[in-house]
Write an enzyme that holds these catalytic residues in place. Structure first.
Site, mmCIF file in Angstrom:
data_model
loop_
_atom_site.group_PDB
_atom_site.id
_atom_site.type_symbol
_atom_site.label_atom_id
_atom_site.label_comp_id
_atom_site.label_asym_id
_atom_site.label_seq_id
_atom_site.Cartn_x
_atom_site.Cartn_y
_atom_site.Cartn_z
ATOM 1 N N CYS A 85 0.834 -1.196 0.000
ATOM 2 C CA CYS A 85 0.000 0.000 0.000
ATOM 3 C C CYS A 85 0.876 1.257 0.000
ATOM 4 C CB CYS A 85 -0.999 -0.018 1.153
ATOM 5 S SG CYS A 85 -2.346 1.186 0.928
ATOM 6 N N HIS A 169 -3.942 -4.888 0.584
ATOM 7 C CA HIS A 169 -3.469 -5.252 1.924
ATOM 8 C C HIS A 169 -3.661 -6.736 2.188
ATOM 9 C CE1 HIS A 169 -2.507 -1.395 3.879
ATOM 10 N NE2 HIS A 169 -3.485 -0.871 3.161
ATOM 11 N N GLU A 171 -2.096 -8.448 4.287
ATOM 12 C CA GLU A 171 -1.800 -8.729 5.705
ATOM 13 C C GLU A 171 -2.989 -8.492 6.629
ATOM 14 O OE1 GLU A 171 -1.173 -4.269 5.626
ATOM 15 O OE2 GLU A 171 -1.158 -5.959 4.237
#
Length: 246
Positions: A85, A169, A171
């Protein structure tokens, strides 16, 4: 032996970020809170990972330019880099690309399309789901790089050499997705925030978990480079020993 990564944490109050990356990366992480001016003093790492942030890479904040400069130097030293990001945008700027504000804002679980068979995406379908939240985008790729994923909002991944950037994202867990979405109430319409929160479900999260494979793929890529370097050094040492005894 696990690779050793410099984790450049650009989150402000980055507990969620710290938890997420430490969960997903099978590596020894040396963390630097770059928003507080912390940066590695050198390049004695197997790789570098740059996290997300609520900042924009073009803001006039004292820690941003030194972060971009470090990432550029790390790339020049041949270190593999993964930017996520904001980290994706930092990497683009560091390599000579350009980031700008978007006309709109992308948030929520969205579909992303692979453009190539790049090894970073091994194990993912041509179209995959990931959580996204950003109002900036890479609008000009760095020279010599290639876009490797996109959707209707723009470039979602690029690569140049050992450097990889992803706008989405992989994660995020559900807690982080909710916290980040609730934090956007002053930036996007209340009904859009509410709709995004409704879409943070176990089913959508499970679909997005498939994108987490990029962390394993990046780590394995770094290991392959490290193994190749070790073999090269060992061969050179054998040759030196042979020549010395000749």
């Amino acid at each position: 032996m696990k690779p050793r990564f410099a984790l450049l944490n650009a989150a402000h109050g980055g507990d969620n970020t710290r938890r997420n990356f430490r969960r997903e990366l099978d590596a020894d992480l040396v963390e630097f809170n770059v928003t507080e001016g912390e940066r590695p003093r050198g390049f004695d790492y197997d790789g570098v990972v740059v996290t997300g942030s609520r900042s924009s890479v073009y803001w006039d904040e004292p820690w941003i330019d030194p972060l971009v400069e470090y990432v550029a130097d790390a790339a020049d030293h041949g270190l593999p880099i993964l930017g996520v990001c904001y980290g994706h945008q930092v990497l683009a700027e560091a390599l000579g690309g350009h980031v700008a504000a978007m006309d709109g804002f992308e948030i929520g679980y969205n579909t992303i399309e692979r453009l190539t068979d790049d090894e970073l995406f091994d194990g993912l379908e041509r179209e995959f789901t990931a959580f996204t939240t950003h109002g900036d985008a890479v609008v000009e790729l760095p020279p010599g790089s290639q876009a490797i994923a996109q959707n209707e909002y723009g470039i979602h991944a690029f690569r140049r050499g050992h450097c990889f950037g992803v706008q989405f994202h992989p994660e995020y867990d559900m807690q982080t997705a909710r916290t980040v979405t609730e934090g956007k109430k002053e930036r996007i319409a209340a009904d859009r925030v509410a709709q995004t929160l409704e879409e943070i479900t176990p089913e959508n999260y499970a679909a997005a978990c498939e994108a987490k494979v990029i962390f394993d793929n990046f780590t394995e890529y770094v290991r392959s480079l490290t193994d190749a370097d070790t073999m090269t050094r060992e061969r050179a040492a054998i040759e030196d020993s042979t020549n010395a005894g000749a």
